[in-house]
Design a protein around this motif. Sequence first.
Motif, mmCIF file in Angstrom:
data_model
loop_
_atom_site.group_PDB
_atom_site.id
_atom_site.type_symbol
_atom_site.label_atom_id
_atom_site.label_comp_id
_atom_site.label_asym_id
_atom_site.label_seq_id
_atom_site.Cartn_x
_atom_site.Cartn_y
_atom_site.Cartn_z
ATOM 1 N N ALA A 125 9.995 2.777 6.981
ATOM 2 C CA ALA A 125 8.782 3.281 7.577
ATOM 3 C C ALA A 125 7.897 3.848 6.660
ATOM 4 C CB ALA A 125 8.886 4.446 8.622
ATOM 5 N N MET A 126 6.499 3.566 6.774
ATOM 6 C CA MET A 126 5.495 3.839 5.706
ATOM 7 C C MET A 126 5.329 5.675 5.799
ATOM 8 S SD MET A 126 1.909 3.058 7.542
ATOM 9 C CE MET A 126 2.227 1.067 7.784
ATOM 10 N N ARG A 127 4.870 6.118 4.799
ATOM 11 C CA ARG A 127 4.654 7.653 4.934
ATOM 12 C C ARG A 127 3.498 8.085 5.561
ATOM 13 N NH1 ARG A 127 4.929 7.820 -1.542
ATOM 14 N NH2 ARG A 127 3.985 5.730 -1.181
ATOM 15 N N TRP A 128 3.192 9.019 5.985
ATOM 16 C CA TRP A 128 2.068 9.524 6.745
ATOM 17 C C TRP A 128 0.845 9.678 5.904
ATOM 18 C CZ3 TRP A 128 1.316 9.572 11.507
ATOM 19 C CH2 TRP A 128 2.633 9.764 12.331
ATOM 20 N N ARG A 129 1.051 9.749 4.530
ATOM 21 C CA ARG A 129 -0.354 9.554 3.692
ATOM 22 C C ARG A 129 -0.702 8.188 3.450
ATOM 23 N NH1 ARG A 129 2.232 10.899 -2.558
ATOM 24 N NH2 ARG A 129 3.465 9.145 -2.815
ATOM 25 N N THR A 130 0.298 7.206 3.702
ATOM 26 C CA THR A 130 -0.098 5.717 3.896
ATOM 27 C C THR A 130 -0.721 5.609 5.013
ATOM 28 O OG1 THR A 130 1.788 5.273 2.469
ATOM 29 C CG2 THR A 130 0.710 3.385 3.589
ATOM 30 N N VAL A 131 -0.453 6.123 6.022
ATOM 31 C CA VAL A 131 -1.111 6.094 7.523
ATOM 32 C C VAL A 131 -2.684 6.618 7.194
ATOM 33 C CG1 VAL A 131 -1.421 6.846 9.702
ATOM 34 C CG2 VAL A 131 0.729 6.202 8.855
ATOM 35 N N LEU A 177 6.277 1.620 11.051
ATOM 36 C CA LEU A 177 5.579 2.663 11.535
ATOM 37 C C LEU A 177 6.446 3.546 11.820
ATOM 38 C CD1 LEU A 177 3.284 0.917 14.183
ATOM 39 C CD2 LEU A 177 2.776 1.614 11.541
ATOM 40 N N PRO A 178 5.821 4.877 11.287
ATOM 41 C CA PRO A 178 6.429 6.061 11.702
ATOM 42 C C PRO A 178 6.771 6.209 13.417
ATOM 43 C CG PRO A 178 4.518 6.835 10.392
ATOM 44 C CD PRO A 178 4.597 5.269 10.750
ATOM 45 N N LEU A 179 7.844 6.667 13.828
ATOM 46 C CA LEU A 179 8.292 6.484 15.215
ATOM 47 C C LEU A 179 6.988 6.895 16.209
ATOM 48 C CD1 LEU A 179 11.896 7.857 15.193
ATOM 49 C CD2 LEU A 179 11.080 5.293 15.509
ATOM 50 N N PRO A 180 6.239 8.087 15.889
ATOM 51 C CA PRO A 180 5.338 8.388 16.781
ATOM 52 C C PRO A 180 4.244 7.380 16.991
ATOM 53 C CG PRO A 180 5.773 10.141 15.503
ATOM 54 C CD PRO A 180 6.518 8.959 15.009
ATOM 55 N N ILE A 218 1.003 -1.019 -0.012
ATOM 56 C CA ILE A 218 0.080 0.054 -0.041
ATOM 57 C C ILE A 218 1.045 1.229 0.034
ATOM 58 C CG2 ILE A 218 -1.663 1.225 1.252
ATOM 59 C CD1 ILE A 218 -2.676 -1.361 2.163
ATOM 60 N N ASP A 219 2.043 1.263 0.724
ATOM 61 C CA ASP A 219 2.893 2.219 0.654
ATOM 62 C C ASP A 219 3.286 2.627 -0.778
ATOM 63 O OD1 ASP A 219 4.142 4.382 2.501
ATOM 64 O OD2 ASP A 219 5.977 3.240 1.967
#
Length: 298
Positions: free
Chosen positions: A280-286, A234-237, A191-192
């Motif tokens: 890590a996936m991008r925030w738009r993937t989140v 995952l993004p660190l946060p 998906i990313d």
Amino acid sequence: METTPRIAVAVVTMGNRPAEVDALLESVAKQDVPPARIVVVGNGCPLPEFARRLSLPGEVTTVELEENLGCPGGRNVGIQRLREFGDVDVVVELDDDGLLVDADVLRRVQELYAADERLGVVGFRIADELGETQQRHVPRLGNADPMKGGYVTGFLGGGHALRMEMLDEIGDWPGEFFFAHEETDLAWRAIDAGWRILYAPELLLQHPKTSPARHAIYFRVNARNRVWLARRRLPLPLVPVHLGVWMLLTVARNRSARGLRAWFGGFVEGWREPAGERRAMRWRTVARLTRLGRPPVI
């Protein structure tokens, strides 16, 4: 890619289900669109000569591994062998104790991929011999309808199809996982990279009703791989949020003190041992995962 995708079937077995493998391959032989190739991987076990006993379509390749590489490792061996042949566009991977009840499954898979060039993964519906699908086999949160298809955030390892072009871009299965969460790792990478995952309930794989806890290593590797998954993708946060949610869910759901000890042992192992490449996936993937109904924190 050709207008009509070339389909292969790959099966990984540990050699302890010979009757089930025979039945599965016979159901493949009955498909109205025969696969271009069939690969059977013996995961740390010898294999019989399937092609001699059964009337199978296409070319059958057997690979015998000296050691059990786990689910993702065995699948990678099958994928690599198909990649070496260079004449397959889509691989359908099936559990060795599954069964294709309908004769049009491969044709439907072929049509789905021909219609959508960004379709990376097609997930099958898994149901037992009574037609019941366990809720954990539905790739949506909550008490979801197993007959509702559409784009989703994950898929089932027991029955699915993967586009070879997608694998060439994002990489194969995370072999070091051995068992548990390898589907999520692959799905998030897909998906990313902009590929779509389709849950197609009309594609049925009949499979006995089981519990993942039947495997002795389940609790340990489940926790270890959960940590590895978060660390890698995952993004660190979101890492502490994801792991905190799953720790609470595990404690709430599990009534076995032995199981919890194994789970927390695996959780610690996941932090101590290298997790592999971090991408890590991008925030738009989140955001995309969230829009599809499953944010990557649960």
